[in-house]
Motif scaffolding. Structure first.
Motif, mmCIF file in Angstrom:
data_model
loop_
_atom_site.group_PDB
_atom_site.id
_atom_site.type_symbol
_atom_site.label_atom_id
_atom_site.label_comp_id
_atom_site.label_asym_id
_atom_site.label_seq_id
_atom_site.Cartn_x
_atom_site.Cartn_y
_atom_site.Cartn_z
ATOM 1 N N LEU A 20 -1.015 2.284 3.987
ATOM 2 C CA LEU A 20 -2.240 2.139 5.162
ATOM 3 C C LEU A 20 -1.833 1.777 6.207
ATOM 4 C CD1 LEU A 20 -5.417 0.776 3.879
ATOM 5 C CD2 LEU A 20 -4.686 0.137 5.949
ATOM 6 N N VAL A 24 -5.418 6.555 1.084
ATOM 7 C CA VAL A 24 -6.340 6.570 2.062
ATOM 8 C C VAL A 24 -6.997 7.924 2.263
ATOM 9 C CG1 VAL A 24 -6.923 6.057 4.599
ATOM 10 C CG2 VAL A 24 -5.171 4.687 3.201
ATOM 11 N N ARG A 37 -1.875 -2.162 12.279
ATOM 12 C CA ARG A 37 -1.569 -2.853 10.839
ATOM 13 C C ARG A 37 -0.484 -1.957 10.250
ATOM 14 N NH1 ARG A 37 -1.025 -2.117 5.278
ATOM 15 N NH2 ARG A 37 -2.112 -3.849 3.983
ATOM 16 N N SER A 40 0.711 -1.149 0.072
ATOM 17 C CA SER A 40 -0.019 -0.044 -0.025
ATOM 18 C C SER A 40 0.853 1.250 -0.012
ATOM 19 C CB SER A 40 -0.808 -0.066 1.247
ATOM 20 O OG SER A 40 -0.023 -0.164 2.466
ATOM 21 N N TYR A 42 -7.419 -1.167 15.025
ATOM 22 C CA TYR A 42 -8.645 -1.779 15.230
ATOM 23 C C TYR A 42 -8.592 -1.744 16.883
ATOM 24 C CZ TYR A 42 -12.333 -5.033 15.506
ATOM 25 O OH TYR A 42 -13.426 -5.737 15.987
ATOM 26 N N ALA A 92 -13.963 0.189 16.934
ATOM 27 C CA ALA A 92 -13.422 1.411 15.951
ATOM 28 C C ALA A 92 -12.628 0.803 15.130
ATOM 29 C CB ALA A 92 -13.404 2.502 17.045
ATOM 30 N N TYR A 93 -12.377 1.403 13.871
ATOM 31 C CA TYR A 93 -11.544 0.960 13.112
ATOM 32 C C TYR A 93 -10.859 2.547 12.491
ATOM 33 C CZ TYR A 93 -8.871 -0.780 9.069
ATOM 34 O OH TYR A 93 -7.876 -1.080 8.056
ATOM 35 N N ALA A 115 -7.858 4.241 9.894
ATOM 36 C CA ALA A 115 -6.861 4.062 8.881
ATOM 37 C C ALA A 115 -6.541 5.441 8.295
ATOM 38 C CB ALA A 115 -7.307 3.172 7.662
ATOM 39 N N ARG A 162 -5.104 -3.365 17.977
ATOM 40 C CA ARG A 162 -4.465 -3.873 16.805
ATOM 41 C C ARG A 162 -3.819 -3.085 15.821
ATOM 42 N NH1 ARG A 162 -1.807 -7.452 13.556
ATOM 43 N NH2 ARG A 162 -2.363 -6.676 11.088
ATOM 44 N N SER A 188 -3.290 1.262 9.976
ATOM 45 C CA SER A 188 -4.828 1.298 10.661
ATOM 46 C C SER A 188 -4.536 0.846 12.149
ATOM 47 C CB SER A 188 -5.552 0.416 9.815
ATOM 48 O OG SER A 188 -5.264 -0.927 10.025
#
Lengths: 336, 227, 424, 198
Positions: free
Chosen positions: C367, C288, C386, C275, C371, C357-358, C360, C384, C369
């Motif tokens: 990207l 994004v 990423r 990404s 979580y 909630a997420y 990014a 979490r 992000s």
């Protein structure tokens, strides 16, 4: 016992000793130049604490390296591991014998000096290959193999480019070559193509950027020197910079008139004054070329190993051949 | 420039008078001359005998010691760091070598990629348990004399990762450290200050060979529980 | 995936001849009698059976192959990554990245920290884009807690984030050159970084791990030093970038080492999860900031830049284009900056209602992000992250077979991984 | 500053394709969430990726969540589509006692590192994954640090690792064993500690 022979032997011993001693300060000066010039290119000061303007920093580095622990890995082949630095260093020091510093200041005034020079210079590849093999390290092995491939390949265009010069000047002796240049003008004018080939090939021959495949520190940690520490590493380190000095010296002897000043008048000086004057010009020109090589290191990125070999065999070698043919034909036709 | 001293548990159990002297006199080990002189026939010829610590004393001691003072001055001014960064501090370590903070001024520049040619190991960043083994191996590959600078709080003590399951709580658990530079990460000026302190340490050593071998830090085997 | 050009093997080994010589010399065959996993020992691993098919594939040596272990301490693995490279002569036949040498357990630590403290724990993740590291958790926690940051705070956030992107990209140019043996551009990159970092430390109080974002705003308002530095920086930022560019972009050696190297098609890049600039360099306009606009990006004018090449050179040019884009964005942000508070009213210990909630964001590496799951307590139940460079790294083993050892480093540098983010 | 709800079209489309998802459907301001059983993940995600109207071509994230020793695992996928202005979150439930779920690496190659990380941190086994080994911790590590019953050093005495600090040490190379039963040495250590306590 012939008295001339005795004097000759004594002179030879004195000269070789002096040359061996000379390599060390030469390396220190070249290393210091490298430190300072690269610092300048990178907008830094560079070393400035040791001595005036930091000019003794490289000396300190050198003595520090000599005083470090000297380590031989367990699995290494001890005999060849210890021999390799000497081979590389001696190849550099021996080729310094024929460098024409000034009239009367050539250690050994060979009549086949050019042949001797290329023969001896080629010995360092043996040292690097042996170092790479004896270290019992994969980086070293890859570096050693690269150095063998690279230096053997580049020796051919390097030598062929000089053959043109030799054909033109009709001599294999450095002193006579420079005398020829005094009469006919610098070889630069007569052999511009050979100059380009020689410069590129000489950078590759002494492993300087952009052809520093051997000690490619971002891929092979330090190439064949990875496992070397202390004094043995110091010898490799010195040999590298002595080789840079030698190559620049040979370059200016072959193409830029050696000890000749850019204008003809005071070259009629002879005796001691003439020697001093020649040495002065020799060093000025040599250090200009060393500075250029150092600046190249600060500027360029490294080429890849296949591009490097391709350049040697596909570009430089045919070019050198054509140059040699044209030179030989011109000599025949115009009876130069 | 803290030399962290952990006494060896076996010798620490019975402090001898010599040990007490050593503590009182500030670390200089007393020279004990053995009773019967001239054990070694060659040395006896010069009126000397073996030094209890394995070296010489008398006339022969003078020469190497004076030379060592000069050598230490040389070493202090040519400290090549190993090009080895672990995490965030590595960026600040590189920053000390850049145009603004130019550590090359002090002769500490050529960051050698091979441990065989380095003098200083700057442990720059969090040391994890997985990295502890390789780092100790790097340290052991460096030739003597060598020094270690712990840069950043993670390296000196675990720092913000004190509770983590995979972080070594201070690099001095796996190898001896000469200089601790706190900060998260330390500014480049901080690292340069630490390196200059290291220079002082190197100069002050005054050629005491014993410090090469025994740094007064107990070596902990990293293969076990390194936390 | 790799281009069609076949690189001749400069050090090709004659396998039959080698086997014959080995027999004559009385040496064992290159393959062990036990067969498969001859490789483990030669890279310093204790002998153990391979656990997976892929592992067996990598560590099984054919005749004439050997494993070269690069890392965890190696000048150009960008930190403490290890690449086990299987080579035949100089040609790479397989690559196995071994990660985890910097795994610090940040996610686990964050699950035991309060929501405010999480924003300090994420700082050392991707240590070249610290502001971005804090941005995504801040957005996620605001969603969980149901608070919105005041407009001025959002503008300051966007400003510092774009500043961070500029220095991250200019360092990438330097690292790329460094891995090819060019030692100067990295210094110019660091000049740029020093200026920006001084600016950001003027506003946040820390030089590298800024810890500037808060749930519901930012820590400090702009101050005079920050603004004056911003004003002077604006004048010579492009000059600094241009200094690196002058050494690299049109340099014939640099071009020959980057063009056509590590070519990644858009389809492959999406499949591999690549990404950010690396994906856009392959021609996929996924950003994004446009795809899922957050913060104030809907109010700013910018286009998604893409390159068509998909090779190292395209990734390098993409970084330069994004530096210019970021400077353009910074100009707009400074022009539109409103007045007002920089922090919403938020209690000292935040206890959101249970929920998920997420969030990014577009970090310099792609990207990034977060979580977050709340169970109603003072710390996130699950947190979490990423990290883009962790996922982008998967492209290396796909791209490298058939290339030379030297290209492994150059291509990896063009993906610009940061080990702090990769290993968490 | 969150965007307004923009998920209506996507929800209708999803319910049109998969009427049985209605039970686990949940929407946020910019997220649509569906909950499924673990075995369905490949079938569902393949449709989501390949259906031209859905077109969720980019796997943004794949994470594992541990809902406690007595509950379940969940593998959470976040997907991006250029057709819909919302993230799609797919929560796939996994049995915690026997954590197996089909791999996604056939759909997205890039799921490999996600799945290796989940295996390393949570101990979820992805059936069909060619390269399921530890990625962060060293191969001989035995615990799964992000499980909820793995406690950090302050509470290590309560952890299922039974007070033995979770460090790297060569114990057993067998990583196929995924049950939580303790190695004999660890049990002995735990018993010794229990006895030492008053």
């Amino acid at each position: 016992m012939n008295i001339d022979l005795l004097i000759g032997v004594l002179r030879f011993l004195l000269a070789t000793t002096l040359i061996l001693l000379l390599t060390v300060p030469t390396a220190f000066v070249v290393i210091q130049m490298e430190l300072k010039i690269i610092a300048g290119a990178q907008l830094r000061y560079g070393p400035n604490r040791i001595g005036p303007w930091g000019m003794f920093q490289s000396t300190i580095h050198g003595f520090k390296v000599l005083a470090k622990e000297d380590h031989i890995p367990d699995q290494a082949d001890r005999a060849t591991f210890t021999l390799a630095p000497w081979m590389v260093y001696m190849a550099a020091a021996m080729s310094m014998l024929v460098i024409p510093f000034a009239p009367g200041a050539i250690a050994v005034d060979f009549n086949i000096g050019i042949v001797y020079f290329f023969a001896v210079l080629g010995l360092s590849v043996v040292g690097l290959l042996v170092a790479g093999w004896a270290s019992y390290n994969k980086y070293s092995l890859l570096g050693g193999l690269r150095s063998a491939a690279q230096m053997v390949s580049y020796e051919i265009p390097l030598t062929l480019s000089v053959v043109g010069v030799v054909v033109l000047a009709g001599t294999l002796n450095f002193r006579e070559l420079i005398e020829w240049q005094r009469v006919h003008g610098w070889m630069l004018i007569w052999q511009p193509v050979a100059l380009v080939i020689f410069y590129v090939a000489s950078l590759a021959e002494i492993n300087r950027t952009p052809f520093d495949m051997v000690e490619a520190d971002s891929e092979l940690v330090a190439g064949p020197f990875t496992e070397y520490s202390g004094m043995r590493f110091g010898f490799f380190f010195f040999a590298e910079y002595v080789a840079l000095f030698i190559m620049s010296g040979i370059l200016i002897s072959l193409f830029f008139g050696g000890w000749l000043a850019p204008w003809p008048f005071p070259d009629q000086l002879d005796g001691f004054i003439g020697t001093i004057y020649g040495v002065l010009w020799f060093f000025i020109k040599t250090y200009i070329f060393i500075a250029v090589a150092v600046l190249l290191r600060a500027t360029l990125v490294r080429v890849r190993v296949d591009q490097l070999m391709g350049m040697a065999w596909k570009v430089l070698l045919p070019l050198a051949m054509v140059n040699l043919l044209v030179t030989a034909a011109a000599v025949l036709v115009f009876k130069l | 420039m803290a030399l962290k001293t952990t006494p060896d548990p076996q010798t620490a159990a019975e402090p001898s008078m010599a040990e007490a002297d050593r503590v009182l006199t500030g670390g200089t080990p007393p020279i004990v001359i053995p009773d019967q002189a001239g054990d070694d026939p060659i040395l006896a010829e010069f009126g000397m005998e073996e030094h209890p610590q394995g070296g010489f004393h008398g006339l022969l001691e003078v020469i190497p010691t004076r030379a060592d003072i000069v050598l230490d001055l040389i070493r202090a001014n040519s400290l090549w760091p190993l090009l080895s960064g672990l995490s965030c501090c590595a960026i600040e370590m590189m920053s000390t070598a850049t145009s603004k903070n130019d550590i090359d001024r002090f002769g500490m520049f050529p960051f050698r990629a091979s441990p065989r040619q380095a003098d200083v190991l700057i442990v720059a960043g969090t040391l994890t348990t997985k990295m502890a083994g390789p780092l100790v191996r790097l340290w052991e590959q460096m030739p003597e004399p060598k020094w270690c600078v712990a840069m950043g709080t993670c390296t000196t003590s675990g720092g913000r990762f004190k509770r983590s399951y995979s972080v070594v709580q201070g690099v001095d658990r796996v190898m001896p450290v000469d200089v601790y530079v706190p900060g998260c990460p330390p500014r480049p000026e901080g690292l340069i200050y630490g390196m200059m302190k290291l220079q002082e340490l190197v100069k002050q050593r005054r050629g005491e060979w014993s410090t090469y071998v025994d740094r007064g830090v107990q070596r902990i085997d990293w293969e076990g529980d390194v936390r | 995936m790799t281009s069609e050009v076949k690189i001749p093997d400069p050090l090709d080994l004659d396998l039959d001849e080698e086997a014959r010589l080995r027999r004559v010399a009385g040496l064992p065959a290159a393959k062990t009698p036990a067969g498969e996993y001859a490789g483990f020992e030669s890279v310093g691993l204790p002998e153990r059976p391979p656990q997976t098919e892929r592992e067996r594939e990598v560590y099984t040596l054919e005749e004439g192959e050997m494993l070269v272990n690069m890392g965890p301490q190696h000048p150009s693995t960008h930190g403490v990554m290890r690449l086990v490279v299987k080579v035949r002569g100089e040609v790479v036949t397989d690559v196995d990245p071994v990660l985890g040498y910097l795994h610090r357990g940040i996610e686990k630590l964050c699950e035991e920290a309060t929501y405010t403290t999480v924003l300090t724990y994420v700082d050392p993740m991707d240590y070249l884009s610290t502001m971005h590291n804090e941005h995504a958790p801040a957005i996620a926690f605001e969603k969980l807690f149901g608070v919105t940051a005041p407009p001025r705070a959002e503008y300051i956030r966007a400003l510092v984030v774009e500043l961070n992107r500029v220095f991250s990209h200019s360092l990438m140019m330097g690292f790329l050159a460094l891995d090819m043996g060019g030692i100067t551009p990295i210094l110019y990159g660091f000049i740029n970084r020093d200026e920006i970092v001084d600016m950001l430390s003027a506003i946040s109080g820390q030089r590298m791990l800024f810890n500037f974002f808060r749930v519901g705003g930012v820590n400090w308002d702009t101050n005079d030093e920050f603004l004056s530095r911003l004003g002077t920086w604006r004048d010579h930022v492009l000059k600094n970038v241009e200094m690196s560019e002058r050494v690299l972009t049109d340099n014939e050696v640099f071009r020959s080492r980057t063009i056509g190297m590590g070519t990644l098609s858009g389809r492959d890049a999406i499949a591999l999860g690549v990404s950010g600039p690396n994906l856009r360099a392959s021609g996929v306009p996924f950003d994004v900031r446009k795809a899922h606009p957050y913060s104030i990006y809907p109010e700013l004018e910018f286009e998604v830049i893409t390159q068509s090449g998909g090779d190292s050179n395209a990734r390098y040019l993409q970084r330069i284009a994004e530096i210019n884009q970021s400077i353009h964005l910074i100009d707009q942000i400074v022009d539109k900056m409103p007045h007002g508070a920089v922090q919403a009213q938020v209690p000292g210990i935040i206890r959101p209602k249970p929920g998920r909630a997420y969030a990014a964001i577009e970090s310099p590496r792609g990207l990034y992000s977060v979580y977050a799951i709340s169970d109603g307590g003072p710390n996130p139940y699950r947190f979490r992250m990423r990290d883009p460079s962790f996922i982008s790294l998967q492209a290396i083993p796909k791209l490298m077979p058939g290339r030379l050892i030297a290209d492994t480093m150059a291509v990896m540098a063009s993906f610009d991984p940061v080990m702090g983010g990769v290993d968490k | 500053m969150t965007a307004p709800a923009k998920a209506g079209a996507l929800v209708r489309l999803l319910l049109d394709r998969f009427p049985d998802l209605a039970a686990g459907l949940w929407t946020d301001e910019d997220t649509v969430e569906v909950t499924i059983e673990g075995e369905r993940n490949v079938a569902l995600l393949q449709v989501l990726r390949d259906d031209p109207e859905l077109n969720f071509f980019f796997l943004a994230d794949a994470a594992a969540v541990d809902y406690g020793p007595t509950e379940r695992f969940e593998v959470v996928y976040h997907l991006y589509s250029d057709r819909h202005p919302a993230w799609l979150r797919v929560r796939a439930r996994v049995n915690r006692a026997d954590p197996h779920i089909p791999t996604l690496t056939d759909l997205w190659e890039g799921a490999m590192f996600h799945e290796r990380e989940m295996f390393d941190m949570m101990g979820i086994v992805f059936d069909g994954n060619r390269d399921l080994r530890r990625i962060y911790m060293s191969p001989d590590y035995r615990s799964f640090p992000q499980r909820k019953d793995f406690l950090l050093p302050d509470d290590a005495a309560d952890s299922s690792a039974a007070g033995v600090r979770p460090l790297e040490r060569p114990e057993t190379w067998d990583l196929t064993r995924l049950s939580d039963e303790l190695a004999p040495g660890v049990v002995a250590h735990a018993e010794a500690e229990a006895e030492a306590k008053p």
